[in-house]
Design an enzyme around this catalytic site. Structure first.
Site, PDB file in Angstrom:
ATOM      1  N   GLN A  51      -4.611   0.702  -2.406  1.00 30.72           N
ATOM      2  CA  GLN A  51      -3.176   0.420  -2.302  1.00 30.72           C
ATOM      3  C   GLN A  51      -2.829  -0.983  -2.795  1.00 30.72           C
ATOM      4  O   GLN A  51      -1.666  -1.269  -3.068  1.00 30.72           O
ATOM      5  CB  GLN A  51      -2.699   0.576  -0.857  1.00 30.72           C
ATOM      6  CG  GLN A  51      -2.791   2.006  -0.337  1.00 30.72           C
ATOM      7  CD  GLN A  51      -2.267   2.099   1.074  1.00 30.72           C
ATOM      8  OE1 GLN A  51      -3.001   1.863   2.025  1.00 30.72           O
ATOM      9  NE2 GLN A  51      -0.992   2.414   1.230  1.00 30.72           N
ATOM     10  N   CYS A  94       3.506   5.898   4.861  1.00 28.35           N
ATOM     11  CA  CYS A  94       2.495   5.212   4.063  1.00 28.35           C
ATOM     12  C   CYS A  94       3.163   4.065   3.316  1.00 28.35           C
ATOM     13  O   CYS A  94       4.262   4.230   2.800  1.00 28.35           O
ATOM     14  CB  CYS A  94       1.891   6.199   3.068  1.00 28.35           C
ATOM     15  SG  CYS A  94       0.592   5.487   2.036  1.00 28.35           S
ATOM     16  N   LEU A  95       2.499   2.915   3.268  1.00 29.67           N
ATOM     17  CA  LEU A  95       3.088   1.764   2.572  1.00 29.67           C
ATOM     18  C   LEU A  95       3.211   2.030   1.072  1.00 29.67           C
ATOM     19  O   LEU A  95       3.982   1.355   0.395  1.00 29.67           O
ATOM     20  CB  LEU A  95       2.245   0.507   2.824  1.00 29.67           C
ATOM     21  CG  LEU A  95       2.221   0.028   4.286  1.00 29.67           C
ATOM     22  CD1 LEU A  95       1.294  -1.170   4.439  1.00 29.67           C
ATOM     23  CD2 LEU A  95       3.624  -0.306   4.787  1.00 29.67           C
ATOM     24  N   HIS A 136      -6.143   8.878   7.718  1.00 32.05           N
ATOM     25  CA  HIS A 136      -5.195   8.594   6.635  1.00 32.05           C
ATOM     26  C   HIS A 136      -5.781   7.548   5.684  1.00 32.05           C
ATOM     27  O   HIS A 136      -5.719   7.709   4.460  1.00 32.05           O
ATOM     28  CB  HIS A 136      -3.882   8.112   7.265  1.00 32.05           C
ATOM     29  CG  HIS A 136      -2.816   7.683   6.313  1.00 32.05           C
ATOM     30  ND1 HIS A 136      -1.586   8.310   6.231  1.00 32.05           N
ATOM     31  CD2 HIS A 136      -2.779   6.672   5.392  1.00 32.05           C
ATOM     32  CE1 HIS A 136      -0.852   7.704   5.301  1.00 32.05           C
ATOM     33  NE2 HIS A 136      -1.549   6.697   4.783  1.00 32.05           N
ATOM     34  N   HIS A 140      -7.300   7.706   1.700  1.00 24.88           N
ATOM     35  CA  HIS A 140      -6.896   6.839   0.585  1.00 24.88           C
ATOM     36  C   HIS A 140      -8.079   6.491  -0.312  1.00 24.88           C
ATOM     37  O   HIS A 140      -7.957   6.501  -1.538  1.00 24.88           O
ATOM     38  CB  HIS A 140      -6.305   5.523   1.103  1.00 24.88           C
ATOM     39  CG  HIS A 140      -4.820   5.549   1.292  1.00 24.88           C
ATOM     40  ND1 HIS A 140      -3.943   5.833   0.276  1.00 24.88           N
ATOM     41  CD2 HIS A 140      -4.055   5.293   2.382  1.00 24.88           C
ATOM     42  CE1 HIS A 140      -2.703   5.758   0.730  1.00 24.88           C
ATOM     43  NE2 HIS A 140      -2.738   5.438   2.017  1.00 24.88           N
TER      44      HIS A 140
END
Ligand code: NI
Length: 175
Positions: A51, A94-95, A136, A140
């Site tokens: 991310q 989610c960011l 979660h 990722h």
């Protein structure tokens, strides 16, 4: 410590299966520190290295309540070693998909083995929000987003909103 820019979906790095960390050195520890800083600033309860543009198996989480003492956990090369048969449904966000949420069903409890920032092997068992967050974030680093775990119809609605949001953001940055 730095606040790193968070990559928004859709983006190829968010679909990448990340490489394990070979050596836990100062560069990895700096990444962990920057990821915590970025996560708290967002604010969020979890963040994975892809991310912030790094395709490596590093995850940070902190599910402590807002006014409670922080409970930062950095997980390097985390691996789910046990999942409960019992499941739970949680509304996830989610960011990398800001302000978009959907109900996701996952195992209610998991055990995760990982290396800490000193390279020691540790195991954690999570339930409730911690179980959601661990799964979660580990998703990722396997290139899986929570929207990959909901119906195609709902996923397409969310991804269309993201494409629009990204266009708007790049226009704002260009202006
Ligand atoms: Ni996320």
């Amino acid at each position: 410590m730095a606040i790193l820019p968070i990559i928004w979906a859709p983006d190829p790095i968010l679909k990448t299966r990340c490489k394990p960390v070979e050596v836990i050195d100062d560069a990895v520890r700096r990444l962990v520190d920057d990821m915590f800083h970025t996560m708290y600033a967002a604010p969020g309860v979890g963040l994975a290295a892809p991310q912030v543009g790094v395709a490596t198996r590093v995850v940070v989480v902190d599910v402590a309540a807002k006014d409670a003492k922080p409970e930062p956990i950095a997980l390097i090369n985390p691996e789910i070693v046990w999942r409960s048969d019992e499941t739970q449904v949680y509304e996830e966000g989610c960011l990398s998909l800001p302000e978009l949420y959907a109900d996701v069903e996952r195992p209610a409890r998991v055990k995760v083995r990982y290396l800490d920032r000193e390279g020691a092997t540790r195991q954690i068992e999570g339930e409730g929000l911690l179980a959601v967050c661990l799964q979660h974030e580990i998703d990722h680093i396997d290139g899986v987003l929570f929207v990959d775990r909901i119906s195609a119809l709902k996923r397409n609605i969310i991804l269309k909103k993201m494409v629009k949001a990204k266009k708007l953001r790049s226009r704002e940055h260009a202006a």
